[in-house]
Design an enzyme around this catalytic site. Structure first.
Site, mmCIF file in Angstrom:
data_model
loop_
_atom_site.group_PDB
_atom_site.id
_atom_site.type_symbol
_atom_site.label_atom_id
_atom_site.label_comp_id
_atom_site.label_asym_id
_atom_site.label_seq_id
_atom_site.Cartn_x
_atom_site.Cartn_y
_atom_site.Cartn_z
ATOM 1 N N PRO A 135 82.878 0.496 48.308
ATOM 2 C CA PRO A 135 81.627 0.435 47.535
ATOM 3 C C PRO A 135 81.518 -0.675 46.484
ATOM 4 O O PRO A 135 81.478 -0.424 45.283
ATOM 5 C CB PRO A 135 81.582 1.826 46.887
ATOM 6 C CG PRO A 135 83.015 2.189 46.710
ATOM 7 C CD PRO A 135 83.730 1.606 47.906
ATOM 8 N N CYS A 136 81.412 -1.906 46.951
ATOM 9 C CA CYS A 136 81.267 -3.030 46.030
ATOM 10 C C CYS A 136 79.908 -3.021 45.322
ATOM 11 O O CYS A 136 79.760 -3.647 44.272
ATOM 12 C CB CYS A 136 81.505 -4.348 46.755
ATOM 13 S SG CYS A 136 80.555 -4.560 48.256
ATOM 14 N N HIS A 137 78.943 -2.285 45.863
ATOM 15 C CA HIS A 137 77.630 -2.189 45.219
ATOM 16 C C HIS A 137 77.695 -1.419 43.899
ATOM 17 O O HIS A 137 76.766 -1.474 43.100
ATOM 18 C CB HIS A 137 76.615 -1.534 46.168
ATOM 19 C CG HIS A 137 76.991 -0.151 46.600
ATOM 20 N ND1 HIS A 137 77.898 0.081 47.621
ATOM 21 C CD2 HIS A 137 76.615 1.056 46.139
ATOM 22 C CE1 HIS A 137 78.041 1.389 47.780
ATOM 23 N NE2 HIS A 137 77.283 2.003 46.888
#
Length: 179
Positions: A135-137
């Protein structure tokens, strides 16, 4: 050999890639580093077990459920530094955010360094080959700015909203603003 499969989502087409029955890529159409690891021949094989479990994971995610990362065999290709950053990304709880600076502090501690560059962390976050799932967001700038998403800031906002994050508290910086 890399195997590919496409997945249609509410944020656009996502291309999945596997190698040796492990997920090595998930790129949103138009993503900055789309397919950057695909350096050998590819073949479409949409019904591989890893793709079926990934599509189920994504279905659950887009329905607002909180699918568990342990359901998938992930094998992102990257340097040891990038792997360390991606491991930290996987620890960010669903519906929460952290900053590039906070990740840099965690890495400095884990590597016994006095400090770590937020920009170096940003580079590793940006090169995450398994978007959404790793989950880089969920990473934002130190001052609450929504920056640095290879899939596009609009997609980052949509993903955070799916997770119930109030994105009105953040702002989109002008180009050139630091992390």
């Amino acid at each position: 050999m890399f195997y590919l499969c496409n997945y249609s989502s509410q944020i656009g087409l996502i291309t999945l890639a596997s190698q040796q029955n492990k997920l090595v890529g998930a790129w949103i159409e138009g993503e900055k580093y789309f397919g950057h690891i695909l350096n050998t021949p590819t073949e479409e094989k949409p019904n591989l077990p890893i793709f079926n479990s990934t599509k189920k994971w994504l279905d659950d995610y887009f329905l607002g459920k909180k699918p568990d990362l342990s359901q998938l065999e992930l094998a992102p290709n990257g340097t040891p530094f990038r792997h360390l950053v991606w491991e930290i990304l996987c620890e960010i709880p669903y519906g929460n955010v952290t900053t590039y600076g906070d990740i840099a502090k965690q890495i400095a501690i884990k590597t016994n360094k006095s400090s770590m560059s937020s920009q170096a962390v940003g580079g590793a976050v940006g090169h995450n080959p398994i978007s959404i799932i790793i989950p880089c967001h969920r990473v934002i700038g130190t001052k609450g700015n929504l920056t640095g998403y290879a899939g596009g800031i609009d997609k980052k906002i949509q993903l955070l909203q799916i997770e119930g994050v109030d994105t009105a508290q953040f702002f989109i910086p002008s180009k050139g603003t630091a992390l």
